[in-house]
Design a protein around this motif. Structure first.
Motif, PDB file in Angstrom:
ATOM      1  N   ALA A 251       0.990  -1.231   0.346  1.00  0.00           N
ATOM      2  CA  ALA A 251       0.054   0.117   0.029  1.00  0.00           C
ATOM      3  C   ALA A 251       0.888   0.897   0.226  1.00  0.00           C
ATOM      4  O   ALA A 251       0.791   2.124  -0.468  1.00  0.00           O
ATOM      5  N   VAL A 252       2.278   1.524   0.978  1.00  0.00           N
ATOM      6  CA  VAL A 252       2.971   2.237   1.104  1.00  0.00           C
ATOM      7  C   VAL A 252       3.607   2.756  -0.569  1.00  0.00           C
ATOM      8  O   VAL A 252       3.620   3.447  -1.058  1.00  0.00           O
ATOM      9  N   LEU A 253       4.429   1.720  -0.581  1.00  0.00           N
ATOM     10  CA  LEU A 253       5.250   1.673  -2.167  1.00  0.00           C
ATOM     11  C   LEU A 253       3.961   2.509  -3.174  1.00  0.00           C
ATOM     12  O   LEU A 253       4.376   2.732  -4.057  1.00  0.00           O
ATOM     13  N   SER A 254       3.061   1.700  -3.532  1.00  0.00           N
ATOM     14  CA  SER A 254       1.844   1.681  -4.514  1.00  0.00           C
ATOM     15  C   SER A 254       1.538   3.545  -4.477  1.00  0.00           C
ATOM     16  O   SER A 254       1.915   4.246  -5.815  1.00  0.00           O
ATOM     17  N   CYS A 255       1.092   4.110  -3.231  1.00  0.00           N
ATOM     18  CA  CYS A 255       1.061   5.140  -2.895  1.00  0.00           C
ATOM     19  C   CYS A 255       2.260   6.254  -3.497  1.00  0.00           C
ATOM     20  O   CYS A 255       1.902   7.455  -4.451  1.00  0.00           O
ATOM     21  N   VAL A 256       3.555   5.888  -2.961  1.00  0.00           N
ATOM     22  CA  VAL A 256       4.758   6.265  -3.319  1.00  0.00           C
ATOM     23  C   VAL A 256       5.007   6.633  -4.692  1.00  0.00           C
ATOM     24  O   VAL A 256       5.037   7.998  -5.875  1.00  0.00           O
TER      25      VAL A 256
ATOM     26  N   GLY B 234      -0.487  14.760  -6.833  1.00  0.00           N
ATOM     27  CA  GLY B 234       0.880  14.157  -6.162  1.00  0.00           C
ATOM     28  C   GLY B 234       1.611  14.180  -5.044  1.00  0.00           C
ATOM     29  O   GLY B 234       1.743  13.251  -4.577  1.00  0.00           O
ATOM     30  N   PHE B 235       1.722  15.470  -4.733  1.00  0.00           N
ATOM     31  CA  PHE B 235       2.092  15.275  -3.547  1.00  0.00           C
ATOM     32  C   PHE B 235       0.707  15.496  -2.276  1.00  0.00           C
ATOM     33  O   PHE B 235       1.042  14.735  -1.229  1.00  0.00           O
ATOM     34  N   THR B 236      -0.643  15.580  -2.536  1.00  0.00           N
ATOM     35  CA  THR B 236      -1.071  14.896  -2.158  1.00  0.00           C
ATOM     36  C   THR B 236      -1.328  12.828  -1.615  1.00  0.00           C
ATOM     37  O   THR B 236      -1.501  12.580  -0.531  1.00  0.00           O
ATOM     38  N   VAL B 237      -0.997  12.444  -2.507  1.00  0.00           N
ATOM     39  CA  VAL B 237      -0.746  10.588  -2.920  1.00  0.00           C
ATOM     40  C   VAL B 237       0.334  10.691  -1.607  1.00  0.00           C
ATOM     41  O   VAL B 237       0.770  10.117  -1.069  1.00  0.00           O
ATOM     42  N   LEU B 238       1.591  11.922  -2.290  1.00  0.00           N
ATOM     43  CA  LEU B 238       2.988  11.600  -1.569  1.00  0.00           C
ATOM     44  C   LEU B 238       2.759  11.425   0.003  1.00  0.00           C
ATOM     45  O   LEU B 238       3.428  10.695   0.712  1.00  0.00           O
ATOM     46  N   GLY B 239       1.517  12.722   0.338  1.00  0.00           N
ATOM     47  CA  GLY B 239       1.015  12.686   1.853  1.00  0.00           C
ATOM     48  C   GLY B 239       0.900  11.816   2.405  1.00  0.00           C
ATOM     49  O   GLY B 239       1.180  11.275   3.437  1.00  0.00           O
ATOM     50  N   ALA B 240      -0.287  10.835   2.164  1.00  0.00           N
ATOM     51  CA  ALA B 240      -1.088   9.954   2.263  1.00  0.00           C
ATOM     52  C   ALA B 240      -0.300   8.705   2.047  1.00  0.00           C
ATOM     53  O   ALA B 240      -0.108   7.784   3.444  1.00  0.00           O
ATOM     54  N   ALA B 241       1.070   8.484   1.810  1.00  0.00           N
ATOM     55  CA  ALA B 241       1.753   7.740   1.691  1.00  0.00           C
ATOM     56  C   ALA B 241       2.585   7.450   3.587  1.00  0.00           C
ATOM     57  O   ALA B 241       3.082   6.713   3.623  1.00  0.00           O
ATOM     58  N   PHE B 242       2.569   9.188   2.987  1.00  0.00           N
ATOM     59  CA  PHE B 242       3.675   8.436   4.109  1.00  0.00           C
ATOM     60  C   PHE B 242       3.224   9.082   5.546  1.00  0.00           C
ATOM     61  O   PHE B 242       3.982   8.262   6.356  1.00  0.00           O
ATOM     62  N   LEU B 243       1.609   8.979   5.463  1.00  0.00           N
ATOM     63  CA  LEU B 243       1.039   9.431   6.422  1.00  0.00           C
ATOM     64  C   LEU B 243       0.491   7.827   7.368  1.00  0.00           C
ATOM     65  O   LEU B 243       1.026   7.008   8.073  1.00  0.00           O
TER      66      LEU B 243
END
Length: 396
Positions: free
Chosen positions: A339-344, A358-367
């Motif tokens: 899930a993390v790698l897919s979001c990244v 893109g920044f929104t999705v990366l923020g979700a992956a970071f969370l």
């Protein structure tokens, strides 16, 4: 309909399993890399298709099907109506003719079909017992089943060829008002309906002596007691019906419209639809395909990471209960990291195409990564603080 079953039991030692697990790491890495490529490519494809449809929706012109306007040549146009043809399509092998846009021959042959069911059982010491059950049944199939690959070939032989194959005869000249429909659009016409074979139709060649059955023919002995190699032949047709098209006008025909965004537009829907509704449906289809490929990439990555972690499971399988617990844990870990790698990956892809998202999705992956890290840290045992040594009592 006959059916028989037999089973084969095989065993693998712990050393054999651990060796295969380490070999599977390479395959797991390749699957992870493939999933990353799929996810990144899918985002680019989705954005290109979205921009293509937005661009097309702003340029499309609805035109009169009964008049070819030279000033619309090369433009993206929308047209609706019922296609027509004067051709009579014929299947010479069976003497069947129909006035239609398509004449489709359906062929089924009675054959042996092999299915298998596998059940694995872990043994104390890390070994594994596998019981594979093979079942054979006689079924009607529209494709040739190669029995040479069966586990038990003796008594389950299929014919090596099909005397007749499925076949589609398509009209070469179909009009839509003053326009001619290209083959690229004709092949996409659906809504086929069963076709009743005329009473005077007679099979040709090796089909002589066949039996009329329903709307077609039966090649064999008794239709109520089919034997391996018997065939059923039926027909369907695609008749003229109302359709809607969005494509590039090229003279008096149509071709795909190439957009500045980089994609092509060539839409066809059954029924009378406005250009706006056709583009809306195309955008919905693009969204559905995008999410399907996202889930496919996530699933592929999860399987790959599970294969990379599989040696841990096999090592713990010395005691089957512990191995099962470890296996469940590695699956959960693989899914979370996927899930993390897919979001990244999706976020990085969107940085190229739509930076804000893109920044929104990366923020979700970071969370997700932070929550995962905290959960892992929270599962570690907490060590009590050291107890200071007692001071000796003062000397009086």
């Amino acid at each position: 309909m006959g059916k028989d079953t037999f089973s084969i039991t095989t065993e693998k030692s712990w050393f054999s399993r651990i060796g295969n697990a380490f070999k599977g790491i390479l395959a797991g890495i390749l699957m992870v890399l493939l999933s990353l490529g799929l996810l990144f490519w899918n985002e680019g494809r989705a954005v290109e298709r979205y921009k293509t449809l937005v661009e097309g929706g702003g340029k499309v012109l609805s035109i009169d099907r009964d008049h070819v306007s030279p000033e619309n040549d090369g433009k993206l146009v929308h047209i609706s109506g019922k296609p027509e043809t004067e051709e009579v399509l014929t299947d010479p092998d069976f003497g069947v003719s129909a006035s239609a846009i398509k004449l489709i021959r359906h062929v089924e042959m009675y054959q042996w079909q092999e299915s298998r069911r596998t059940k694995k059982k872990k043994k104390l010491g890390g070994g594994e017992e596998t019981v594979t059950t093979y079942s054979y049944s006689q079924e009607w199939s529209g494709r040739l089943i190669d029995s040479r690959g069966f586990q038990q070939q003796n008594g389950h032989e299929n014919p090596e060829t099909m005397v007749y194959r499925p076949k589609t005869v398509m009209a070469s000249h179909v009009r839509l008002g003053a326009f001619t429909l290209p083959q690229s659009l004709l092949t996409r016409l659906g809504n086929k309906v069963p076709f009743t074979v005329p009473a005077d139709a007679e099979p040709k060649g090796t089909a002589a002596g066949s039996i009329r059955q329903g709307n077609g023919f039966y090649l064999g002995g008794d239709p109520s007691h089919p034997e391996i190699g018997d065939m059923r032949i039926s027909f369907s047709v695609v008749l003229p019906t109302e359709i809607s098209i969005v494509a590039r006008q090229t003279g008096s025909t149509f071709k795909p419209y190439h957009t500045v965004a980089g994609g092509n537009i060539e839409l066809l829907e059954t029924g009378i639809h406005t250009a706006d509704s056709m583009f809306s449906k195309a955008r919905q289809s693009n969204t559905i395909l995008t999410w399907m490929l996202r889930f496919a990439g996530f699933f592929l990555m999860t399987v790959g990471l599970s294969m990379i972690l599989s040696p841990l499971v096999v090592l713990a399988d010395v005691v089957p209960m512990i191995g099962s617990i470890i296996g469940a844990g590695t699956t959960v870990i693989a899914a979370l990291f996927s899930a993390v790698l897919s979001c990244v990956t999706i976020g990085i892809a969107w940085l190229f195409y739509r930076p804000m998202l893109g920044f929104t999705v990366l923020g979700a992956a970071f969370l997700i990564g932070v929550l995962l890290f905290r959960r892992i840290r929270g599962s570690e045992p907490v060590m009590p603080p050291p107890v200071p040594p007692e001071e000796p009592p003062p000397v009086p």
